[in-house]
Design a protein around this motif. Sequence first.
Motif, PDB file in Angstrom:
ATOM      1  N   PHE A 193      19.210  78.114  26.568  1.00  0.00           N
ATOM      2  CA  PHE A 193      19.852  77.173  25.651  1.00  0.00           C
ATOM      3  C   PHE A 193      21.045  76.544  26.356  1.00  0.00           C
ATOM      4  CE2 PHE A 193      17.420  79.648  22.705  1.00  0.00           C
ATOM      5  CZ  PHE A 193      17.123  78.784  21.660  1.00  0.00           C
ATOM      6  N   GLU A 217      20.890  73.133  22.317  1.00  0.00           N
ATOM      7  CA  GLU A 217      19.475  72.768  22.433  1.00  0.00           C
ATOM      8  C   GLU A 217      18.744  73.752  23.337  1.00  0.00           C
ATOM      9  OE1 GLU A 217      19.661  67.908  22.260  1.00  0.00           O
ATOM     10  OE2 GLU A 217      19.942  68.906  24.200  1.00  0.00           O
ATOM     11  N   CYS A 223      27.316  65.226  23.144  1.00  0.00           N
ATOM     12  CA  CYS A 223      26.674  64.002  22.692  1.00  0.00           C
ATOM     13  C   CYS A 223      27.677  63.149  21.924  1.00  0.00           C
ATOM     14  CB  CYS A 223      25.459  64.329  21.816  1.00  0.00           C
ATOM     15  SG  CYS A 223      24.245  65.409  22.621  1.00  0.00           S
ATOM     16  N   ALA A 235      14.851  72.711  15.573  1.00  0.00           N
ATOM     17  CA  ALA A 235      15.214  73.751  16.539  1.00  0.00           C
ATOM     18  C   ALA A 235      14.089  74.756  16.766  1.00  0.00           C
ATOM     19  CB  ALA A 235      16.472  74.476  16.063  1.00  0.00           C
ATOM     20  N   MET A 249      23.430  73.071  15.841  1.00  0.00           N
ATOM     21  CA  MET A 249      22.087  73.287  16.334  1.00  0.00           C
ATOM     22  C   MET A 249      21.310  71.974  16.248  1.00  0.00           C
ATOM     23  SD  MET A 249      19.887  75.253  17.730  1.00  0.00           S
ATOM     24  CE  MET A 249      20.693  76.850  17.605  1.00  0.00           C
ATOM     25  N   CYS A 250      20.472  71.724  17.220  1.00  0.00           N
ATOM     26  CA  CYS A 250      19.709  70.481  17.272  1.00  0.00           C
ATOM     27  C   CYS A 250      18.680  70.425  16.138  1.00  0.00           C
ATOM     28  CB  CYS A 250      18.994  70.369  18.616  1.00  0.00           C
ATOM     29  SG  CYS A 250      17.741  71.645  18.886  1.00  0.00           S
ATOM     30  N   ASP A 251      18.177  69.250  15.889  1.00  0.00           N
ATOM     31  CA  ASP A 251      17.113  69.079  14.908  1.00  0.00           C
ATOM     32  C   ASP A 251      15.826  69.709  15.426  1.00  0.00           C
ATOM     33  OD1 ASP A 251      18.846  67.684  13.282  1.00  0.00           O
ATOM     34  OD2 ASP A 251      18.217  65.712  14.034  1.00  0.00           O
ATOM     35  N   TYR A 266      24.814  68.660  29.730  1.00  0.00           N
ATOM     36  CA  TYR A 266      24.929  70.082  29.430  1.00  0.00           C
ATOM     37  C   TYR A 266      26.147  70.674  30.140  1.00  0.00           C
ATOM     38  CZ  TYR A 266      20.281  69.762  27.416  1.00  0.00           C
ATOM     39  OH  TYR A 266      19.209  69.403  26.635  1.00  0.00           O
ATOM     40  N   VAL A 318      26.152  69.837  20.812  1.00  0.00           N
ATOM     41  CA  VAL A 318      24.840  70.207  20.267  1.00  0.00           C
ATOM     42  C   VAL A 318      24.229  71.307  21.128  1.00  0.00           C
ATOM     43  CG1 VAL A 318      22.549  69.384  19.612  1.00  0.00           C
ATOM     44  CG2 VAL A 318      24.533  67.859  19.403  1.00  0.00           C
ATOM     45  N   ILE A 346      23.199  60.423  19.368  1.00  0.00           N
ATOM     46  CA  ILE A 346      22.162  61.091  18.594  1.00  0.00           C
ATOM     47  C   ILE A 346      21.845  60.384  17.283  1.00  0.00           C
ATOM     48  CG2 ILE A 346      22.687  63.336  19.611  1.00  0.00           C
ATOM     49  CD1 ILE A 346      24.238  64.031  17.115  1.00  0.00           C
ATOM     50  N   ARG A 369      11.142  73.132  18.778  1.00  0.00           N
ATOM     51  CA  ARG A 369      11.551  72.863  20.155  1.00  0.00           C
ATOM     52  C   ARG A 369      11.744  74.158  20.940  1.00  0.00           C
ATOM     53  NH1 ARG A 369      16.378  68.561  20.140  1.00  0.00           N
ATOM     54  NH2 ARG A 369      16.178  69.000  22.375  1.00  0.00           N
ATOM     55  N   THR A 370      12.245  75.193  20.278  1.00  0.00           N
ATOM     56  CA  THR A 370      12.431  76.477  20.952  1.00  0.00           C
ATOM     57  C   THR A 370      11.098  77.091  21.346  1.00  0.00           C
ATOM     58  OG1 THR A 370      14.503  76.888  19.764  1.00  0.00           O
ATOM     59  CG2 THR A 370      13.382  78.801  20.718  1.00  0.00           C
TER      60      THR A 370
END
Length: 243
Positions: free
Chosen positions: A79, A99, A84, A164, A160-162, A117, A97, A204, A167-168
């Motif tokens: 992660f 991710e 952003c 999540a 936390m990203c949308d 990042y 964020v 974003i 995507r994880t």
Amino acid sequence: MFSSSAPQLLMATALALSLPMAQCYTSSAPQLLGSSAPRALSSSAPRVLRSAKLGLRMQGNEDSDLAFAGLKSDDYLAFGLAKCFTVSEAGVDDIWVVEPLTGSTLECIAKQVPTAYKRVVAVTAGEVLEGGLETPSGVNLEALTQLWENLDEDIEEAHMCDDAVERTMAAGRTMRRRPESQILPLHKVSEEYNFDPLANRRVINEKVEVNDDDNIKQDMSIDVYGRKDEESSPLNQNLDQMV
């Protein structure tokens, strides 16, 4: 009028016509019109292939819950904490964020490519996924606090990203498929990246409005639509002067 073998001959001929051209020429005529070996070649193997392809298509159309299957509790995950931006009428604001990183992303930023990042941590799927691995319900942000603790920048809150969970799970599968992308040791936090959020700003909440200017146009040197003539026409010149 017809001999007793005529119906069989007609059926065998129909079968031969249904075979692919390559199969018709690989066998001799007596074998092709027979009722044993060629029948197995023309009806069995293609059906197996068709059913296999159909099964793949059916799997792709099932519920998205199937996308959650596959990760184990000790599967590797990474992660990252990304800086952003959000744009509003009041101006531009920073937002941090969290991710999940795919294997290719982790490999890329490890090569000092400019990235948004700031910090990356490696954990296992069982440590962060909530609700069980079969049908996880969320990602535990509290298990990732080491991403923003003791940073040189003051971070009041991380989001936390949308999407999540989805995507994880997808990122975890890329790590498992390519073990060499697991560069960062488990439970280690790293900032050894080329952190430059302004190099490629990530907005974003940006809304892209498509218009005619987005269309790909031919270079004027190979123009076949007469655009050069239109631009230089008296009407267009007058319009330009009015504007």
